[in-house]
Design an enzyme around this catalytic site. Structure first.
Site, PDB file in Angstrom:
ATOM      1  N   HIS A   1      17.662  17.257  35.814  1.00 53.91           N
ATOM      2  CA  HIS A   1      17.286  18.015  34.614  1.00 53.91           C
ATOM      3  C   HIS A   1      15.991  17.438  34.041  1.00 53.91           C
ATOM      4  CE1 HIS A   1      17.267  19.760  30.682  1.00 53.91           C
ATOM      5  NE2 HIS A   1      17.304  18.566  30.142  1.00 53.91           N
TER       6      HIS A   1
ATOM      7  N   GLU B   1       6.334  12.198  31.264  1.00 60.65           N
ATOM      8  CA  GLU B   1       5.823  11.322  30.202  1.00 60.65           C
ATOM      9  C   GLU B   1       5.064  10.097  30.723  1.00 60.65           C
ATOM     10  OE1 GLU B   1       8.973  10.363  27.533  1.00 60.65           O
ATOM     11  OE2 GLU B   1       8.263   8.315  27.282  1.00 60.65           O
TER      12      GLU B   1
ATOM     13  N   ARG C   1      14.089   0.674   8.359  1.00 59.20           N
ATOM     14  CA  ARG C   1      13.879   2.118   8.373  1.00 59.20           C
ATOM     15  C   ARG C   1      13.921   2.723   6.961  1.00 59.20           C
ATOM     16  NH1 ARG C   1      18.087   4.422  12.295  1.00 59.20           N
ATOM     17  NH2 ARG C   1      19.282   2.634  11.569  1.00 59.20           N
TER      18      ARG C   1
ATOM     19  N   LEU D   1      11.579   4.020   5.230  1.00 58.52           N
ATOM     20  CA  LEU D   1      10.853   5.289   5.077  1.00 58.52           C
ATOM     21  C   LEU D   1      11.699   6.451   5.602  1.00 58.52           C
ATOM     22  CD1 LEU D   1       8.259   6.670   4.133  1.00 58.52           C
ATOM     23  CD2 LEU D   1       7.391   6.483   6.474  1.00 58.52           C
TER      24      LEU D   1
ATOM     25  N   ASP E   1      19.535  12.885  35.444  1.00 59.43           N
ATOM     26  CA  ASP E   1      18.524  13.411  34.516  1.00 59.43           C
ATOM     27  C   ASP E   1      17.210  12.654  34.631  1.00 59.43           C
ATOM     28  OD1 ASP E   1      20.199  15.303  33.281  1.00 59.43           O
ATOM     29  OD2 ASP E   1      21.077  13.767  31.986  1.00 59.43           O
TER      30      ASP E   1
ATOM     31  N   GLU F   1      13.427  23.207  31.049  1.00 56.04           N
ATOM     32  CA  GLU F   1      13.265  23.895  29.771  1.00 56.04           C
ATOM     33  C   GLU F   1      12.435  25.155  29.985  1.00 56.04           C
ATOM     34  OE1 GLU F   1      12.189  21.539  26.312  1.00 56.04           O
ATOM     35  OE2 GLU F   1      10.546  22.933  25.982  1.00 56.04           O
TER      36      GLU F   1
ATOM     37  N   HIS G   1      16.941  23.469  20.544  1.00 54.13           N
ATOM     38  CA  HIS G   1      16.278  22.654  19.520  1.00 54.13           C
ATOM     39  C   HIS G   1      16.424  23.202  18.116  1.00 54.13           C
ATOM     40  CE1 HIS G   1      14.438  21.688  23.401  1.00 54.13           C
ATOM     41  NE2 HIS G   1      14.424  20.467  22.932  1.00 54.13           N
TER      42      HIS G   1
ATOM     43  N   CYS H   1      13.198  18.075  30.774  1.00 54.13           N
ATOM     44  CA  CYS H   1      13.090  18.926  29.593  1.00 54.13           C
ATOM     45  C   CYS H   1      11.685  19.085  29.040  1.00 54.13           C
ATOM     46  CB  CYS H   1      14.052  18.561  28.480  1.00 54.13           C
ATOM     47  SG  CYS H   1      14.461  16.870  28.279  1.00 54.13           S
TER      48      CYS H   1
END
Ligand code: GLN
Ligand code: ZN
Length: 775
Positions: A662, A626, A27, A29, A620, A686, A715, A664
């Protein structure tokens, strides 16, 4: 078919990757970019780190055998490939003011401003890239957007690698996909379609192609994954846009040869559209997508067909024999065939060899990016000379066969349970019955207040976990620290006056990995990071075997938290779909079957939570949206099994146990039936960022159970004022009957600090009291 204009006829590489992780094996970057944002290193140091990463990647891929010109993908990005394209087009939304400098360039500061926002400008919106867990930044295009070549990053990266002896294949998002992924800018008139600006962006693409050719590029990759998705734009319009775009791009006076890539699924009808253009190579996904008919392939003429036979999106070792058979079929129908991955391997980690803690057996089943490069290379050598790949193909076949019978992959106890399931296992009592039982058990006030689960994960919590992992803190000491934290979180909620409490989830490193570490059938990696967005990475777990629960997972924590209060304490679980979505899931059986196994494990956990006196349990499912398939024809099947797995997890609960879920995201119009189908007693969603727009969907749908549209956008560190929350609640009460309404933030609070969290949560309670008084 007319010949293309380019003098450079370097053949497309026989073996290549469609893209490669760019965050670095360790990682690097992420670390460099975050140091730059924090002002700890300057632009020159960041540039040096970026170059180092690019060169390390290019050298590594050459070492793995991708040595032909243009075989190494030029997919480096400081933040996001869609943002890179926005930079190349100079498509800076007017709301950011003048970010393009006097030289006409969007410099690195301007680039990061689009990604991260300013004090008074929200960053570009972030959304999921196709059906992956990668997020891109959504371009904002209107009639007013001016397109100018405002970045030379792609040309500079190419020239840098070339100067170091490696000719890469620059990557950029193609014009049709770019516009289809864009949203209309704030100022655009209603009904404005970004695709209507196609003619205006093409000249900027042409200029980029000319610069790349001048720099010596023999190939460029234009990525058009939007063509594998059912778009709202009519297919005919998209066809016309594709034909026009590639007519213009292929007529550039001086250009590299053009590869159009179409990852993430079948091109179907758009294959013919692309075949009719003068592009030089077409990549198709034949891993997730199907092998096109011979007639469709014949239409490609002299173009190279780049066959994406190795999965770029998941981590399993390729079935080389099956891939070889696909390649044979493709070769019989298309003239020139080259081998590649189905998608960029940016979705999988770098190298299995790094995971020395995994069993040798499990490692032999896996292929991360570096192993995929070797698989592609093997398959390319198969195409040239089948005998040369015999040994490798046989080995892959043997390993895959041994995986099927390995211990833990198929467990008779788990299979017996899923096979015995009946409709009754998926169904609870009627809601009216449950509602009455829950009212009796819980005695909640109108507009009950709650939070989504996590409280701030302070650096003390994270460092305690790290010390425990290293052995510097005994399990007993660690448990004590977590319990102290739970006590603080419970006391805070008591003091603020919340009605349904949470324990704050301090003991969880991640809402999926925590369960993966505690269920059979999973393993976790040490270095398996993949980019989620910008500098954010996740480390998906590996779900390789039958899933079962050998012991209760969350029960002791929940019991302890409940012992501290007389208010109801929510048990907190992650749902089956989300566990699947955020892990690397076995590919040897339908997802539905795996989801049911996870559902049963959670069902056992819920039974134990109930037995321990927990009356409210939240499961959740933030990832439900998605995994929705890209083709509409596949939606119904997905929504059926995903909803079923949630119901299987929760339907064993007693009538008096209140099940929450939940989710989101706010744009759930397409899946509102499915959300209703979950049959949860309370659903939190949300809503704050979209100013409660969701309540209209709920109202028109006639959503009949408890619902908590988020009234605090977690957020950002911004504290919502009491008046603001009161207003949001007042809007909600107009559309959702008050007896159904809950008050809660948008999501968990783990990324927030305590200062703003306390103030915000206090304002939520005050606003609730004000609105309750007026009921
Ligand atoms: N219960 C989880 C939390 O509060 C939910 C997180 C999520 O929806 N992504 O952190
Ligand atoms: Zn959430």
């Amino acid at each position: 078919m007319s010949e293309n204009n380019t003098p450079n006829r370097t053949p497309f590489p026989a073996a290549s990757l469609l893209g490669y992780p760019r965050i670095g094996r360790r990682r690097e970057l992420k670390k460099a970019v975050e140091a730059f944002w924090a002002g700890k290193i300057d632009a020159a140091a960041l540039d040096a780190a970026a170059k180092d990463i690019q060169l390390t990647i290019a050298n590594r891929l050459q070492e793995l055998g991708l040595t032909e010109p243009a075989a190494v993908p030029g997919t480096f990005s400081y933040y996001d490939q869609v943002l890179d394209t926005t930079a190349h087009l100079g498509a800076v939304p007017a709301r950011f003011g003048k970010l393009i400098n006097a030289e006409g360039q969007l410099d690195l500061d301007g680039y990061f401003t689009l990604a991260r926002g300013t004090k008074d400008q929200q960053p570009l919106e972030m959304t999921k890239w196709f059906d992956t867990n990668y997020h891109y930044l959504v371009p904002e295009i209107g009639p007013e957007t001016e397109f100018t070549p405002a970045s030379t990053a792609k040309v500079d990266e190419f020239a840098f690698a070339l100067a170091n002896g490696i000719e890469t294949r620059p990557y950029i998002v193609g014009p049709v996909t770019y516009l289809l992924l864009s949203k209309a800018s704030d100022g655009a008139p209603a009904g404005f379609a970004p695709l209507s600006r196609l003619e205006d962006i093409l000249p900027v693409y042409v200029q980029l192609l000319e610069k790349l050719a001048a720099a010596g590029a023999s190939w460029v990759q234009l990525d058009e994954p939007a063509l594998v998705v059912d778009q709202d734009t009519p297919a005919g319009e998209i066809e016309a846009a594709v034909a026009r775009a590639y007519e213009v791009l292929t007529s550039a006076a001086n250009r590299p040869q053009i590869l159009v890539s179409t990852p993430y699924g079948s091109l179907d009808g758009q294959l013919g559209t692309l075949a009719a253009t003068n592009i030089d190579a077409l990549h198709i996904d034949v891993f997730k997508g199907s092998v096109p008919s011979a007639a469709a392939l014949a239409g490609l003429g002299s173009k190279t067909l780049v066959a994406g036979v190795v999965d770029g999106h998941n981590i399993w070792r390729n079935d080389l024999a099956a891939s070889a058979a696909k390649l044979d079929a493709l070769k019989a129908a298309a003239g020139k065939v080259a081998v590649s991955t189905s998608t960029s391997t940016q979705h999988v980690p770098h190298d299995v060899a790094e995971e020395t803690q995994l069993s040798e057996q499990l490692r032999s089943w896996l292929a991360f990016s570096d192993q995929k490069a070797v698989e592609v290379k093997t398959l390319a050598s198969y195409l040239a000379d089948p005998a040369s790949a015999r040994a490798a193909i046989d080995e892959a076949t043997a390993v895959i066969a041994s995986r099927a019978t390995a211990e833990g992959v198929r467990r008779p106890d788990v299979r017996a349970r899923t096979e015995a399931l009946t409709a009754a296992d998926f169904t609870r009592s009627a809601y009216e019955v449950r509602e009455a039982a829950q009212e009796e058990a819980l005695h909640l006030p109108p507009l009950p207040t709650t939070t989504i689960g996590s409280f701030p994960q302070t650096s003390e919590i994270r460092s305690a976990r790290a010390r425990n992992n290293k052995g510097d803190l005994t399990d007993g000491q660690y448990e004590k620290l977590m319990k102290d934290e739970i006590r603080r979180v419970v006391e805070l909620q008591e003091e603020l006056g919340y009605d349904v409490l949470v324990h704050g989830e301090p003991e969880r490193n991640d809402m999926v990995q925590y369960f993966a570490e505690n269920l059979e059938g999973f393993d976790v990696t040490v270095h398996g990071w993949v980019q989620s967005y910008g500098s954010r990475c996740t480390r998906p777990s590996i779900l390789w075997g039958d899933v079962t629960r050998s012991a209760p997972i969350t029960v002791e924590w929940a019991k302890y938290a409940q012992s501290l209060t007389s208010k109801p304490m929510k048990g907190m679980l992650t749902g089956p779909v989300t566990i699947l979505a955020w892990s690397f899931v076995r590919d040897d059986q339908p997802l539905a079957e795996t989801a049911n196994q996870v559902g049963l494990a959670l069902r056992d956990e819920i039974a134990d939570l109930e037995a321990a006196g927990i009356k409210v349990i939240q499961v959740d499912e933030p990832a439900l949206r998605e995994l929705l398939p890209l083709r509409k024809a596949d939606h119904a099947d997905y929504l059926k099994w995903s909803v079923d797995s949630f119901r299987l997890a929760t339907a064993g609960a007693a009538d008096a146990t209140q099940i929450h879920t939940h989710l989101c995201y706010s744009e759930f119009g397409v899946i509102i039936d499915a959300i209703d189908g979950l049959d949860a007693d309370v659903t939190s969603i949300e809503a704050a960022r979209s100013r409660m727009e969701v309540v209209h969907d709920l109202e028109s749908h006639g959503f009949g159970r408890g619902v908590g549209p988020g009234v605090y956008d977690i957020h950002s560190p911004r504290v919502p004022g009491e008046a603001e929350v009161t207003e949001l609640l007042a809007t909600a009460v107009k559309h959702v009957p008050s007896r159904q309404l809950w008050v809660n933030p948008d999501c968990g609070l783990k990324t927030r600090g305590y200062a703003e969290t306390e103030d915000s949560l206090r304002n939520l309670v005050k606003a609730t009291q004000a609105v309750r008084a007026g009921l």
